[in-house]
Scaffold this active site. Sequence first.
Site, short mmCIF file in Angstrom:
data_model
loop_
_atom_site.label_atom_id
_atom_site.label_comp_id
_atom_site.label_asym_id
_atom_site.label_seq_id
_atom_site.Cartn_x
_atom_site.Cartn_y
_atom_site.Cartn_z
N HIS A 47 -5.70 -6.05 -3.18
CA HIS A 47 -6.51 -6.12 -2.18
C HIS A 47 -6.66 -7.66 -1.78
O HIS A 47 -7.43 -8.06 -0.81
CB HIS A 47 -7.79 -5.45 -2.53
CG HIS A 47 -7.88 -4.30 -2.21
ND1 HIS A 47 -8.86 -3.32 -2.64
CD2 HIS A 47 -6.95 -3.16 -2.04
CE1 HIS A 47 -8.54 -1.86 -2.34
NE2 HIS A 47 -7.30 -1.93 -2.15
N HIS A 57 0.44 4.52 -2.47
CA HIS A 57 0.40 5.91 -1.91
C HIS A 57 1.35 6.73 -2.15
O HIS A 57 1.32 8.07 -2.38
CB HIS A 57 0.03 5.83 -0.40
CG HIS A 57 -1.27 5.32 -0.08
ND1 HIS A 57 -1.99 5.54 1.20
CD2 HIS A 57 -2.02 4.71 -0.55
CE1 HIS A 57 -3.31 5.42 1.16
NE2 HIS A 57 -3.05 4.36 0.22
N ASN A 107 -3.28 8.41 4.95
CA ASN A 107 -2.14 7.82 5.64
C ASN A 107 -1.73 7.52 6.84
O ASN A 107 -0.88 7.19 7.46
CB ASN A 107 -0.93 8.40 4.86
CG ASN A 107 -0.94 8.24 3.37
OD1 ASN A 107 -0.97 7.32 2.72
ND2 ASN A 107 -0.36 9.56 2.89
N ARG A 160 0.85 -1.33 0.17
CA ARG A 160 -0.03 0.15 -0.20
C ARG A 160 0.85 1.29 0.05
O ARG A 160 0.72 2.30 -0.67
CB ARG A 160 -1.00 -0.15 1.25
CG ARG A 160 -1.83 1.13 1.40
CD ARG A 160 -2.54 0.92 2.80
NE ARG A 160 -3.55 2.21 2.98
CZ ARG A 160 -3.44 2.58 4.25
NH1 ARG A 160 -3.18 2.05 5.14
NH2 ARG A 160 -4.18 3.85 4.42
#
Length: 331
Positions: A195, A70, A97, A66
Site C-alpha cells: 500500500h 486479487h 475488481n 493489486r
Amino acid sequence: MSRGRRRLLPVLALLLVAAAGPSSSAEAELVFGFYNATCPIAEGVVFAEMRAILQEDATLAPSLLRMHYHDCFVQGCDGSVMLRSRRGTAERDAAPNRSMRGFDAVERIKARLEMLCPLTVSCADIIAMAARDAVHLSQGPWYEVETGRRDGNVTVAEYAANDLAPPDSNIVDVKTFFSVKSLNSRDIAVLFGSHSIGTSHCAAFQKRLYNFTGAMDQDPTLDARYARRLRKLCPRAGGRGRTKVPIDPGSGFTFDLSYYRHVLATGGLFQSDGSLLHDASTRGYVEKMANASSPDEYYKDFAAAMVKMGRTDVLHGSQGEVRTTCGVFVD
C-alpha cells in the site's frame, strides 16, 4: 523455499534465471527460469513492456501489483482475473475488481510475447512478473519470480466477492482471509506494505469517517488531524466519486517504508491498514519498519512473501492451459 534476494538490476534478469536451468518436465512445478529453454527472452520482454507502460501511465504500477494479489486470492494464481464473461459473472465483474485497472497492459504484454513465443508464456506468469516489475519501477526491490503457472479457465464473480478481504476488515478478518491461503501474520504485515503505492476512492474508507459503528461516528483509532484532511477530500454528502486519495500520502508512487510510518502515526487510510496495530505480531513489524534506517530488510521480506503468495493454488504441468489472449476463453 523462500528466496528473497538482494536488490538486482533488471537487465541482469536473464543471466540470473539462466543459472537455474531449464524445466521441460510436463509436470514441473514452479521454478526460477521456467522459460529458459522455451522462451528465454520472456522476462526481458515483460520488463521492457512494463517500463514503456509505466512511462505512459505511472498510476498503473499499483494496479498491476493489486491484480496479482486479487488473482492469487481467488482460485489461486491462475490468470482467471483476466477472463471476460459475456454475462457479467466473471471475477473482474465482482465489486472488489470493478475499479481494477491494467487489463489492457497485461494484454499488451501478452500480445508481444505471442509474436515472439506463441502459446508459451501463461497470463498467470505475466501477471506475476508484471507485479514484480511494477514494484521495481516504483523504486522498490528487484526479486526473482518463480514461473511455470498455467492459466485457469474458470471465473466466478462470487468467488472474488467472498475471497478478497474488504478494506473495512478488522485484524481477525484479515488473518482469516490470509490464513486460508497459508499466509501468516508476518506475511500480512509485509504484504500490506504494498500500500506504499496507489490511491483509493472515498467509498473504500468513508465508513471510518462518518458511520464507523452505525451510530454516525468516526473510528476512534484514526488520527484526528488525518481524519479532518480526509473529511475535506471526502465530504459526507455523497462523497466525491472521482476523488483519488493516496493510500500513503508520504510517497504515494514510491515503494518504500513511508507506509509503515504513516500507519503507525495515523492509523492508515483503510480500517484494514489500521488493524495491523491491533495485533502484537503485525504491530511489532509495523513499528520495526517504521523505525528502520534502511529498507533492505523489508525488501528481502517482501520478496520472500511475494514468492510465497505466488505459489497459491497454482496450476502447472498438464493442468490448465496457455491462452493466446488473456481475457478470452480457449474454445
